[in-house]
Design an enzyme around this catalytic site. Structure first.
Site, PDB file in Angstrom:
ATOM      1  N   GLU A   1      -4.596   4.942  -2.418  1.00  0.00           N
ATOM      2  CA  GLU A   1      -5.960   5.448  -1.641  1.00  0.00           C
ATOM      3  C   GLU A   1      -5.517   6.543  -0.519  1.00  0.00           C
ATOM      4  O   GLU A   1      -6.433   7.050  -0.349  1.00  0.00           O
ATOM      5  CB  GLU A   1      -7.023   4.683  -1.028  1.00  0.00           C
ATOM      6  CG  GLU A   1      -7.975   3.487  -2.142  1.00  0.00           C
ATOM      7  CD  GLU A   1      -7.893   2.079  -1.395  1.00  0.00           C
ATOM      8  OE1 GLU A   1      -9.134   1.961  -1.682  1.00  0.00           O
ATOM      9  OE2 GLU A   1      -7.739   1.231  -0.602  1.00  0.00           O
TER      10      GLU A   1
ATOM     11  N   GLY B   1      -1.290   0.111   0.706  1.00  0.00           N
ATOM     12  CA  GLY B   1      -2.455   0.145   1.203  1.00  0.00           C
ATOM     13  C   GLY B   1      -1.890   0.196   3.134  1.00  0.00           C
ATOM     14  O   GLY B   1      -1.058   1.092   2.879  1.00  0.00           O
ATOM     15  N   ILE B   2      -2.942   0.480   3.728  1.00  0.00           N
ATOM     16  CA  ILE B   2      -2.795   0.872   4.958  1.00  0.00           C
ATOM     17  C   ILE B   2      -2.129  -0.086   6.393  1.00  0.00           C
ATOM     18  O   ILE B   2      -2.123  -1.751   5.187  1.00  0.00           O
ATOM     19  CB  ILE B   2      -3.147   1.607   5.706  1.00  0.00           C
ATOM     20  CG1 ILE B   2      -4.367   0.242   6.366  1.00  0.00           C
ATOM     21  CG2 ILE B   2      -3.735   2.375   5.094  1.00  0.00           C
ATOM     22  CD1 ILE B   2      -5.413   1.233   6.930  1.00  0.00           C
ATOM     23  N   GLY B   3      -1.119   0.321   7.131  1.00  0.00           N
ATOM     24  CA  GLY B   3      -0.810  -1.544   7.859  1.00  0.00           C
ATOM     25  C   GLY B   3       0.758  -1.481   8.322  1.00  0.00           C
ATOM     26  O   GLY B   3       1.825  -0.778   7.536  1.00  0.00           O
ATOM     27  N   ASN B   4       1.296  -2.000   8.520  1.00  0.00           N
ATOM     28  CA  ASN B   4       3.158  -2.521   8.769  1.00  0.00           C
ATOM     29  C   ASN B   4       3.673  -2.646   7.839  1.00  0.00           C
ATOM     30  O   ASN B   4       4.923  -2.206   7.213  1.00  0.00           O
ATOM     31  CB  ASN B   4       3.000  -3.446  10.342  1.00  0.00           C
ATOM     32  CG  ASN B   4       3.127  -2.858  11.462  1.00  0.00           C
ATOM     33  OD1 ASN B   4       2.673  -1.944  11.563  1.00  0.00           O
ATOM     34  ND2 ASN B   4       2.646  -4.092  12.660  1.00  0.00           N
ATOM     35  N   ILE B   5       2.534  -3.861   7.243  1.00  0.00           N
ATOM     36  CA  ILE B   5       4.031  -4.021   5.756  1.00  0.00           C
ATOM     37  C   ILE B   5       3.699  -2.757   5.014  1.00  0.00           C
ATOM     38  O   ILE B   5       4.702  -2.841   4.581  1.00  0.00           O
ATOM     39  CB  ILE B   5       3.074  -5.659   5.374  1.00  0.00           C
ATOM     40  CG1 ILE B   5       3.547  -6.550   5.721  1.00  0.00           C
ATOM     41  CG2 ILE B   5       3.914  -5.987   3.616  1.00  0.00           C
ATOM     42  CD1 ILE B   5       2.536  -7.743   5.766  1.00  0.00           C
TER      43      ILE B   5
END
Length: 524
Positions: free
Chosen positions: A304, A279-283
């Site tokens: 995606e 996915g997206i984000g820091n992790i």
């Protein structure tokens, strides 16, 4: 007409349809309850100048909330935040689906001014073509599609930009099409593989057995007679800088990489793993950065969205090929991408979200799926959308598409987050998720910075101990264990020990957060 615009339009009849954004505004106020479709996915590839011109007209004429200027707005996922925020602030969005990002649109949804429904992204675009979302229209179609392109072919077809999303389905369903041709962005020609919708019973299998395999066209086909305007756009996508990975995110990434190493050693994964979805984000960024530095070679990605961290992944030599429906890069990331076009373009393919998120393909390829929830409960039900069960964040997105169908389904989250009054006031591991998007039947692994819970083959009672001991923050472990022991004691009396709960206490941590600013309890 700029020279670049004329050069990008290779279908000459379209030259007679060149308009300014302001000249398109009247199309939008013609009648109430219009259905509008935009291109775009995760904040890139969305139209800019035409929606902005419509907003300006509404503001200058005090038309906020007027029924002719409130729309049913459909975008494959989130559109450009600034543009959509302006529409939301002007009370122009009556209905929105399936995914959004931005404080104004979220406020409109949660204050009841905008009706919102989310859906698995692979299904949403498909259901649009079934006419499910336009049932109250005689024509069963979208009134207007506004689609960003970076070039137009000799036959009048669209070359998208950094996002495909649901543009093929939106174009297919639209009565009128406005093409925003972005001359600020270089042409993305050659980077796409597009499949147009085919309805049952005529649909055929997707003949994809490898992430790099093509089966469509390099453009979005359309009927040129539907095109009512070509508008030049000279505005680049705006994507905020990515926050650097913190120690917690790095610890989660390290736990995941250790899992992959163990799975390879046990023979459950090949040495180059299987196609990765992140996915997206820091992790997610930390995981990608960790994989770029790890010992795995010849990796592939079926996902995606690609972020800046994937450029490092490509340059590390560890990533062979990536498929996505969107390239969500910062300004520096896009510059780096185009400066190295010859290298990156050989290793990348953009498809529609119906294909990138397709359960058939995800299952066939054996994708390893990794996504971040709001919270996960002790039995491994995950909430991805609604804070405290009621407040919508962004929408389900594609997490369900991947987690239900992946070979290895993983959710990663911090074990705790700060509340307004307590730096550890919110436990992300809870007795009972306040909203369930992914069920206990969908998840294999849950990871926090504290550790990794391997839930494969475990009963609910076994999962509860694994989740608490491996994933919960130390500040909450005893509290959660006390809940489980109380639940098992009470449920033993009623012979209902399969998945024990004490209903009067199941959401006590959440109610305590609302009343006292923390999920830490004095007692159950």
């Amino acid at each position: 007409m700029s020279a670049v615009l004329k050069q990008r339009i290779r279908y000459k009849p379209y030259l007679d349809k060149i308009r300014t954004a302001a000249q398109c505004v009247d199309l939008f106020g013609a009648k109430p309850n219009q259905y509008i479709g935009w291109s775009g996915f995760t904040g890139v590839g969305a139209p800019k100048v035409v929606p902005d011109a419509v907003s300006k007209h509404v503001e200058e004429n005090n038309l906020q909330g007027h029924e002719n200027w409130r729309y049913n707005l459909f975008v494959g996922a989130s559109a450009g935040m600034e543009i959509e925020s302006r529409w939301a602030n002007n009370n122009m969005i009556a209905r929105r689906s399936p995914h959004q990002v931005g404080k104004p649109i979220a406020a409109a949804i949660n204050e009841g001014r905008t009706d919102f429904f989310d859906k698995h992204l692979s299904m949403w675009a498909q259901d649009l073509t079934y006419g499910f979302y336009t049932r109250d229209k005689k024509e069963n179609s979208l009134d207007i599609a506004v689609i960003e392109a970076t070039a137009i072919t000799e036959d009048g077809h669209l070359i998208p930009g950094p996002a495909v999303g649901a543009s093929p389905e939106i174009v297919h369903m639209a009565d009128k099409i406005i093409i925003e041709l972005n001359t600020k962005t270089p042409s993305f020609e050659g980077l796409h593989d597009i499949n147009m919708p085919v309805l049952p019973p005529f649909r055929q299998p997707y003949q994809i057995t490898d992430v790099s395999q093509k089966m469509g066209t390099p453009y979005i086909p359309l009927d040129p007679s539907k095109v009512v305007a070509i508008v030049e756009s000279e505005f680049a996508d705006v994507v905020g800088a990515n926050s650097p990975a913190d120690e917690g995110s790095k610890a989660i990434a390290a736990n995941l990489i250790e899992l992959f190493q163990q799975e390879v050693k046990a023979g459950r994964l090949p040495e180059n793993l299987l196609p990765l979805q992140s996915g997206i984000g820091n992790i997610a960024n930390a995981v990608v950065e960790g994989l770029a530095d790890a010992s795995f070679k010849d990796l592939n990605v079926w996902t995606e969205v690609l972020q800046d961290s994937f450029l490092d992944f490509f340059e590390s030599g560890n990533l062979n090929f990536a498929t996505a429906t969107s390239i969500r890069l910062t300004e520096d990331g896009f510059k780096r991408f185009f400066d190295n076009w010859d290298e990156f373009s050989k290793k990348l393919l953009l498809r529609s979200q119906v294909v990138s998120n397709n359960p058939e393909i995800i299952r066939r390829l054996g994708v390893i799926a990794m996504n971040t929830p709001v919270e996960v409960d002790i039995y491994a039900h995950a909430n991805s959308t609604c804070v405290n069960g009621s407040k919508m964040l962004h929408g389900l997105g594609g997490s369900g598409d991947f987690l239900r169908n992946a070979k290895l389904s993983i959710m990663h989250t911090p074990s705790a987050r700060p509340s307004k009054t307590d730096p550890l006031g919110i436990s992300c591991i809870v007795p009972f998720a306040t909203h369930i998007d992914q069920t206990e039947h969908d998840l294999d692994i849950v990871v926090t910075e504290q550790g990794l819970a391997d839930l494969r083959g475990l009963s609910p009672k076994e999962r509860s101990r694994e989740m608490i001991n491996k994933c919960a923050h130390p500040s909450y472990r005893d509290q959660l264990l006390a809940y489980v022991e109380q639940a098992e004691f009470e449920c033993a009396k009623s012979r209902s020990l399969h998945e024990p709960h004490v209903l009067k206490n199941a959401f006590k941590m959440h109610t305590n957060l609302a009343e006292n600013g923390t999920m830490r309890l004095d007692k159950w």
